[in-house]
Design a protein around this motif. Structure first.
Motif, short mmCIF file in Angstrom:
data_model
loop_
_atom_site.label_atom_id
_atom_site.label_comp_id
_atom_site.label_asym_id
_atom_site.label_seq_id
_atom_site.Cartn_x
_atom_site.Cartn_y
_atom_site.Cartn_z
N ILE A 3 0.86 -1.18 0.00
CA ILE A 3 0.00 0.00 0.00
C ILE A 3 0.90 1.23 0.00
O ILE A 3 1.84 1.33 0.78
CB ILE A 3 -0.92 0.02 1.25
CG1 ILE A 3 -1.75 -1.26 1.33
CG2 ILE A 3 -1.81 1.26 1.22
CD1 ILE A 3 -2.74 -1.45 0.21
N CYS A 4 0.59 2.20 -0.86
CA CYS A 4 1.38 3.43 -0.96
C CYS A 4 1.13 4.32 0.25
O CYS A 4 -0.03 4.57 0.62
CB CYS A 4 1.00 4.17 -2.25
SG CYS A 4 1.88 5.72 -2.47
N CYS A 7 -0.70 7.82 -1.18
CA CYS A 7 -2.09 7.90 -1.65
C CYS A 7 -3.00 6.81 -1.08
O CYS A 7 -4.19 6.79 -1.36
CB CYS A 7 -2.13 7.86 -3.18
SG CYS A 7 -1.58 6.30 -3.88
N ASP A 8 -2.45 5.89 -0.30
CA ASP A 8 -3.21 4.79 0.31
C ASP A 8 -3.86 3.87 -0.72
O ASP A 8 -4.90 3.28 -0.46
CB ASP A 8 -4.28 5.33 1.28
CG ASP A 8 -3.67 6.13 2.41
OD1 ASP A 8 -2.58 5.74 2.87
OD2 ASP A 8 -4.26 7.14 2.82
N ARG A 9 -3.27 3.75 -1.89
CA ARG A 9 -3.76 2.84 -2.92
C ARG A 9 -2.78 1.67 -3.07
O ARG A 9 -1.61 1.77 -2.71
CB ARG A 9 -3.90 3.57 -4.26
CG ARG A 9 -5.00 4.60 -4.27
CD ARG A 9 -5.17 5.18 -5.67
NE ARG A 9 -6.30 6.07 -5.72
CZ ARG A 9 -6.21 7.39 -5.58
NH1 ARG A 9 -5.06 7.96 -5.38
NH2 ARG A 9 -7.29 8.13 -5.65
N THR A 10 -3.26 0.58 -3.64
CA THR A 10 -2.43 -0.59 -3.87
C THR A 10 -1.38 -0.29 -4.94
O THR A 10 -1.69 0.34 -5.95
CB THR A 10 -3.29 -1.77 -4.33
OG1 THR A 10 -4.32 -2.00 -3.36
CG2 THR A 10 -2.47 -3.03 -4.48
N TYR A 15 8.01 -0.11 -7.20
CA TYR A 15 7.77 0.64 -5.97
C TYR A 15 9.10 1.12 -5.40
O TYR A 15 10.15 0.66 -5.81
CB TYR A 15 7.03 -0.20 -4.94
CG TYR A 15 7.81 -1.41 -4.47
CD1 TYR A 15 8.63 -1.36 -3.35
CD2 TYR A 15 7.74 -2.62 -5.16
CE1 TYR A 15 9.35 -2.46 -2.93
CE2 TYR A 15 8.45 -3.72 -4.76
CZ TYR A 15 9.25 -3.65 -3.63
OH TYR A 15 9.96 -4.75 -3.22
N HIS A 34 4.66 4.66 -4.48
CA HIS A 34 4.77 4.56 -5.94
C HIS A 34 6.09 5.21 -6.35
O HIS A 34 6.60 6.09 -5.66
CB HIS A 34 3.62 5.29 -6.62
CG HIS A 34 2.32 4.56 -6.55
ND1 HIS A 34 1.33 4.87 -5.65
CD2 HIS A 34 1.85 3.54 -7.30
CE1 HIS A 34 0.31 4.07 -5.84
NE2 HIS A 34 0.59 3.24 -6.83
N ASP A 40 -0.04 6.86 -11.24
CA ASP A 40 -0.95 6.13 -10.36
C ASP A 40 -1.07 6.74 -8.97
O ASP A 40 -1.99 6.43 -8.24
CB ASP A 40 -0.50 4.68 -10.21
CG ASP A 40 -0.50 3.94 -11.53
OD1 ASP A 40 -1.36 4.27 -12.37
OD2 ASP A 40 0.35 3.05 -11.71
N CYS A 41 -0.13 7.60 -8.59
CA CYS A 41 -0.10 8.17 -7.24
C CYS A 41 -0.75 9.55 -7.23
O CYS A 41 -0.25 10.49 -7.84
CB CYS A 41 1.34 8.24 -6.73
SG CYS A 41 1.42 8.64 -4.98
N ARG A 42 -1.87 9.65 -6.53
CA ARG A 42 -2.56 10.92 -6.37
C ARG A 42 -2.86 11.12 -4.89
O ARG A 42 -3.93 10.72 -4.40
CB ARG A 42 -3.85 10.92 -7.20
CG ARG A 42 -3.58 10.83 -8.70
CD ARG A 42 -4.85 10.85 -9.52
NE ARG A 42 -5.81 9.81 -9.18
CZ ARG A 42 -5.78 8.56 -9.65
NH1 ARG A 42 -4.83 8.21 -10.46
NH2 ARG A 42 -6.70 7.70 -9.31
N ARG A 44 -4.07 12.37 -1.34
CA ARG A 44 -5.32 13.02 -0.98
C ARG A 44 -5.13 14.19 -0.03
O ARG A 44 -5.91 15.12 -0.01
CB ARG A 44 -6.26 12.01 -0.35
CG ARG A 44 -6.63 10.92 -1.32
CD ARG A 44 -7.54 9.91 -0.70
NE ARG A 44 -7.80 8.83 -1.66
CZ ARG A 44 -8.23 7.66 -1.33
NH1 ARG A 44 -8.47 7.36 -0.08
NH2 ARG A 44 -8.44 6.76 -2.25
#
Length: 66
Positions: A3-4, A7-10, A15, A34, A40-42, A44
């Motif tokens: 988990i990044c 951005c807390d995304r997979t 990596y 990321h 892919d990394c945004r 929040r």
């Protein structure tokens, strides 16, 4: 599964290791992000977005892992 921390995304694919856990018991695992300039990394939150902009600087040398 990674988990990044930005951005807390997979993370799928490449990596970077954001921090090393350095725990013999595994209680504090490594943190991942990321790669720099990844679309892919945004992030929040404003604080994480500032950190990501610093990492995306081309002068910043970050080793990638796969």
């Amino acid at each position: 599964m990674r988990i990044c921390v930005d951005c807390d995304r997979t993370i799928v694919g490449a990596y970077v290791v954001a921090t090393h856990g350095d725990s013999m018991s595994g209680a504090r695992p490594d943190s991942y992000a990321h790669p720099p300039c990844s679309p892919d990394c945004r992030p929040r939150s404003p604080g994480k977005a500032r950190l990501r902009r610093l990492l995306d600087d081309p002068r910043c040398e970050v080793p990638l892992h796969y």
